[in-house]
Write a protein that holds these residues in place. Structure first.
Motif, PDB file in Angstrom:
ATOM      1  N   ARG A  64       0.833  -1.202   0.000  1.00 36.19           N
ATOM      2  CA  ARG A  64       0.000   0.000   0.000  1.00 36.19           C
ATOM      3  C   ARG A  64       0.871   1.257   0.000  1.00 36.19           C
ATOM      4  NH1 ARG A  64      -5.170   1.582   0.687  1.00 36.19           N
ATOM      5  NH2 ARG A  64      -5.464   3.700   1.470  1.00 36.19           N
ATOM      6  N   ALA A  65       1.949   1.218   0.771  1.00 34.04           N
ATOM      7  CA  ALA A  65       2.857   2.371   0.795  1.00 34.04           C
ATOM      8  C   ALA A  65       3.433   2.623  -0.599  1.00 34.04           C
ATOM      9  CB  ALA A  65       3.979   2.136   1.796  1.00 34.04           C
ATOM     10  N   GLY A  66       3.757   1.540  -1.301  1.00 35.34           N
ATOM     11  CA  GLY A  66       4.262   1.683  -2.664  1.00 35.34           C
ATOM     12  C   GLY A  66       3.223   2.282  -3.595  1.00 35.34           C
ATOM     13  N   GLN A  67       1.969   1.847  -3.445  1.00 37.27           N
ATOM     14  CA  GLN A  67       0.896   2.397  -4.271  1.00 37.27           C
ATOM     15  C   GLN A  67       0.672   3.879  -3.970  1.00 37.27           C
ATOM     16  OE1 GLN A  67       0.987  -0.127  -6.438  1.00 37.27           O
ATOM     17  NE2 GLN A  67      -1.218   0.064  -6.705  1.00 37.27           N
ATOM     18  N   GLU A  68       0.799   4.233  -2.706  1.00 36.14           N
ATOM     19  CA  GLU A  68       0.637   5.646  -2.336  1.00 36.14           C
ATOM     20  C   GLU A  68       1.766   6.500  -2.912  1.00 36.14           C
ATOM     21  OE1 GLU A  68       0.359   5.357   1.887  1.00 36.14           O
ATOM     22  OE2 GLU A  68      -1.820   4.998   1.869  1.00 36.14           O
ATOM     23  N   LYS A  69       2.968   5.934  -2.975  1.00 35.85           N
ATOM     24  CA  LYS A  69       4.077   6.654  -3.619  1.00 35.85           C
ATOM     25  C   LYS A  69       3.790   6.851  -5.103  1.00 35.85           C
ATOM     26  CE  LYS A  69       7.949   5.373  -0.595  1.00 35.85           C
ATOM     27  NZ  LYS A  69       9.251   4.660  -0.532  1.00 35.85           N
ATOM     28  N   LYS A  70       3.271   5.807  -5.731  1.00 31.19           N
ATOM     29  CA  LYS A  70       2.891   5.926  -7.139  1.00 31.19           C
ATOM     30  C   LYS A  70       1.887   7.058  -7.333  1.00 31.19           C
ATOM     31  CE  LYS A  70       3.169   1.176  -8.919  1.00 31.19           C
ATOM     32  NZ  LYS A  70       2.340   0.128  -9.565  1.00 31.19           N
ATOM     33  N   LEU A  71       0.893   7.080  -6.461  1.00 27.87           N
ATOM     34  CA  LEU A  71      -0.152   8.097  -6.577  1.00 27.87           C
ATOM     35  C   LEU A  71       0.439   9.495  -6.439  1.00 27.87           C
ATOM     36  CD1 LEU A  71      -3.265   8.092  -6.942  1.00 27.87           C
ATOM     37  CD2 LEU A  71      -3.437   8.401  -4.470  1.00 27.87           C
ATOM     38  N   ALA A  72       1.367   9.661  -5.497  1.00 23.81           N
ATOM     39  CA  ALA A  72       1.998  10.969  -5.297  1.00 23.81           C
ATOM     40  C   ALA A  72       2.812  11.374  -6.525  1.00 23.81           C
ATOM     41  CB  ALA A  72       2.887  10.928  -4.055  1.00 23.81           C
ATOM     42  N   ILE A  73       3.516  10.416  -7.112  1.00 30.89           N
ATOM     43  CA  ILE A  73       4.307  10.698  -8.320  1.00 30.89           C
ATOM     44  C   ILE A  73       3.390  11.115  -9.465  1.00 30.89           C
ATOM     45  CG2 ILE A  73       5.712   9.602 -10.127  1.00 30.89           C
ATOM     46  CD1 ILE A  73       6.936   7.885  -7.804  1.00 30.89           C
ATOM     47  N   LEU A  74       2.300  10.383  -9.633  1.00 31.03           N
ATOM     48  CA  LEU A  74       1.389  10.682 -10.738  1.00 31.03           C
ATOM     49  C   LEU A  74       0.616  11.978 -10.498  1.00 31.03           C
ATOM     50  CD1 LEU A  74       0.204   7.056 -11.427  1.00 31.03           C
ATOM     51  CD2 LEU A  74       1.539   8.499 -12.967  1.00 31.03           C
ATOM     52  N   GLU A  75       0.420  12.328  -9.248  1.00 38.74           N
ATOM     53  CA  GLU A  75      -0.198  13.626  -8.956  1.00 38.74           C
ATOM     54  C   GLU A  75       0.720  14.755  -9.425  1.00 38.74           C
ATOM     55  OE1 GLU A  75      -2.397  15.959  -5.253  1.00 38.74           O
ATOM     56  OE2 GLU A  75      -1.318  14.089  -4.900  1.00 38.74           O
ATOM     57  N   ARG A  76       2.015  14.599  -9.165  1.00 36.92           N
ATOM     58  CA  ARG A  76       2.983  15.574  -9.671  1.00 36.92           C
ATOM     59  C   ARG A  76       2.987  15.580 -11.201  1.00 36.92           C
ATOM     60  NH1 ARG A  76       8.219  13.308  -7.208  1.00 36.92           N
ATOM     61  NH2 ARG A  76       9.149  14.694  -8.778  1.00 36.92           N
ATOM     62  N   ALA A  77       2.894  14.392 -11.771  1.00 36.20           N
ATOM     63  CA  ALA A  77       2.937  14.275 -13.231  1.00 36.20           C
ATOM     64  C   ALA A  77       1.750  14.976 -13.885  1.00 36.20           C
ATOM     65  CB  ALA A  77       2.960  12.803 -13.631  1.00 36.20           C
TER      66      ALA A  77
END
Length: 202
Positions: A64-77
């Motif tokens: 889940r922590a990894g998925q949340e990191k993905k979400l944060a990266i894609l939010e920046r993107a």
């Protein structure tokens, strides 16, 4: 040509897995600063988070922590590329897995206001909404498909008007671009109509 990611075993020096993850993260951060409009690069950065989990990949908490990191990266993107269907689609797919439905629906509403003529995103949104039991109704689904078609039709008319105005000015290049955009929109309308017909016959 973009260099392939180097794993610890690919480099000549001794490097722990943690050092490898830190190095690749620093590289991705540097590359995205230099090429913030590169959709593919952002998607690769997000996908790298799965590899970065390493041996912890089987842990639900770590996953889940990894998925949340993905979400944060894609939010920046998406902030850097607000017109990117690919980035918004992946961001909202992840959001659907991680966030409460009401919050996800708000994100979808905002996204479809930014990209109202994206059949790809409309169909993804409708598919997500149909998958959420508390939000699904056949009548609402039909309404959303109809709304999608109206938005696409309005944008198609706008494209035709723009093409005709350009043609009057005898500027072949932009006119050809608008014609191609019109063809793409026609295909999207057909796709939405096919989905709508399937819903009517459910």
């Amino acid at each position: 040509q973009r260099a392939l990611p180097q794993r610890p075993e690919d480099v000549g020096c001794e490097e722990s897995f943690q050092e490898y993850v830190q190095r690749r993260t620093a590289e991705f951060n540097a590359h995205t600063r230099k090429r913030p409009r590169d959709d593919r690069l952002w998607l690769e950065y997000a996908a790298f988070q799965d590899q970065a989990l390493g041996d912890a990949a089987g842990s639900r908490q770590a996953s889940r922590a990894g998925q949340e990191k993905k979400l944060a990266i894609l939010e920046r993107a998406t902030a850097q590329n607000p017109q990117s269907e690919a980035l918004w689609g992946e961001y909202l797919r992840l959001a659907g897995d991680l966030l409460p439905p009401e919050q996800v629906e708000d994100l979808w509403d905002a996204t479809l206001q930014t990209l109202p003529h994206s059949a790809r995103l409309w169909l993804q949104f409708i598919g997500w909404r149909r998958s959420v039991f508390s939000l699904y109704s056949q009548m609402e689904t039909r309404y959303l498909y109809s709304k999608c078609l109206r938005r696409l039709a309005a944008y198609r008319q706008q494209t035709i008007r723009s093409r005709d105005e350009v043609a009057v000015q005898d500027r072949a290049g932009p006119s050809a671009d608008l014609e191609a955009e019109g063809t793409r929109l026609d295909a999207q309308v057909v796709q939405c109509e096919e989905h709508l017909l399937r819903v009517f016959y459910e």
